[in-house]
Design an enzyme around this catalytic site. Sequence first.
Site, PDB file in Angstrom:
ATOM      1  N   ASP A  71      39.594   8.400 -53.718  1.00  0.00           N
ATOM      2  CA  ASP A  71      38.470   7.964 -52.898  1.00  0.00           C
ATOM      3  C   ASP A  71      38.989   6.864 -51.989  1.00  0.00           C
ATOM      4  O   ASP A  71      39.295   5.750 -52.449  1.00  0.00           O
ATOM      5  CB  ASP A  71      37.351   7.449 -53.796  1.00  0.00           C
ATOM      6  N   VAL A  72      39.103   7.145 -50.700  1.00  0.00           N
ATOM      7  CA  VAL A  72      39.726   6.184 -49.787  1.00  0.00           C
ATOM      8  C   VAL A  72      38.921   4.896 -49.677  1.00  0.00           C
ATOM      9  O   VAL A  72      39.457   3.868 -49.250  1.00  0.00           O
ATOM     10  CB  VAL A  72      39.944   6.800 -48.393  1.00  0.00           C
ATOM     11  N   TYR A 161      28.045   6.694 -38.648  1.00  0.00           N
ATOM     12  CA  TYR A 161      29.322   7.336 -38.299  1.00  0.00           C
ATOM     13  C   TYR A 161      29.830   6.797 -36.965  1.00  0.00           C
ATOM     14  O   TYR A 161      31.004   6.412 -36.837  1.00  0.00           O
ATOM     15  CB  TYR A 161      29.126   8.844 -38.232  1.00  0.00           C
ATOM     16  N   LYS A 165      33.250   4.563 -36.352  1.00  0.00           N
ATOM     17  CA  LYS A 165      34.330   5.021 -35.487  1.00  0.00           C
ATOM     18  C   LYS A 165      34.586   4.036 -34.348  1.00  0.00           C
ATOM     19  O   LYS A 165      35.742   3.856 -33.923  1.00  0.00           O
ATOM     20  CB  LYS A 165      34.013   6.417 -34.946  1.00  0.00           C
TER      21      LYS A 165
END
Length: 253
Positions: A71-72, A161, A165
Site C-alpha cells: 500500500d503506497v 484526485y 495531481k
Amino acid sequence: MVTTMATQARFHDRTVLVTGGLGGIGLACALRFAAEGAHLVLVDLRDDGAQAALDACRQAGAASAVAHACDVADEDRVQALCARILQQRGRLDVLVNVAGAMLFKPLQDFSGADWQHLLGVNLLGPVHFTRQWLHHARPGAAVVNVASVHALMTTPLVAPYAAAKAALLSLTRSTAIEGRPRGLRANAIVPGAIDTPMLWSNPNLASGAETLAPEDVGSPADVAAAALFLASDEARFITGSSLEVSGGRLARL
C-alpha cells in the site's frame, strides 16, 4: 545493429522501481525499461497477476524482475520495502510513481476518509517513495511522477484526485530543486485520456457529460515512452519539468 544495442544498454545495471507496475501505464513503463536491460521492481497494492507481468518483463529483456505487494500510502511499509530492495540490489536509480486511485462524487459528498484515501495514494505514495529515493539515490538517478491533465484543467466529480495531481506537480518541482546539487533529477508526465480501466470507469463519459474523440485517446505505451526518455541520460538537462502527453487535447481553445 550497433545503434540498437547501445540504445538497449541505457539502463544496464540500473534498478527501476515502478509503482502501479502490474497493469496499465505502470506495466507499460516496466516493459519499456525492461527492453533496455533494467533490473525491475514492480510495486502494486495486490500481487494478483504478478507472475504474468514478471514473465512479460523478463521476455522483454529485463536483467531481473521482482514484484511486491504494498500500500503506497503506508509510510512504514514503503520504508520497509525500500530497505529490502536496497539490501537485495544495493541501489535505486529510477523511481516511476504511477499508482493512482479515483472516486467520482460531487465535492460536497466526499468525506474526510475519502480525501485521506485519495491523497494517500495519489500524493503521499509518491512522497514516501521519493523520500526513500532521496536518502539513497546516486548522481544521475531520476524520478518520474505520472500526474494527470486534471492537475491543470479538470471536470466535475474528481476534486480530491485533481487536487492531489496538482500537488504532485509541486512535489516534482521541490524534488528537482533539492536534488539538483546532488546530481538528481525529477520530472512529471501530464497524461491526457489514456486507454486504461480508470479512464472508462469515468461516469462523466457514461452520461455523455464528457466526450472523447478517438484521436484524443492515447495508449499506456505513449506515457511509457515519455517516462523512459525523462529517466534516461538523454534528458540529463531536464529537471523540474512537466511533459504533457495528451495528443494536444489541452492545446485547443
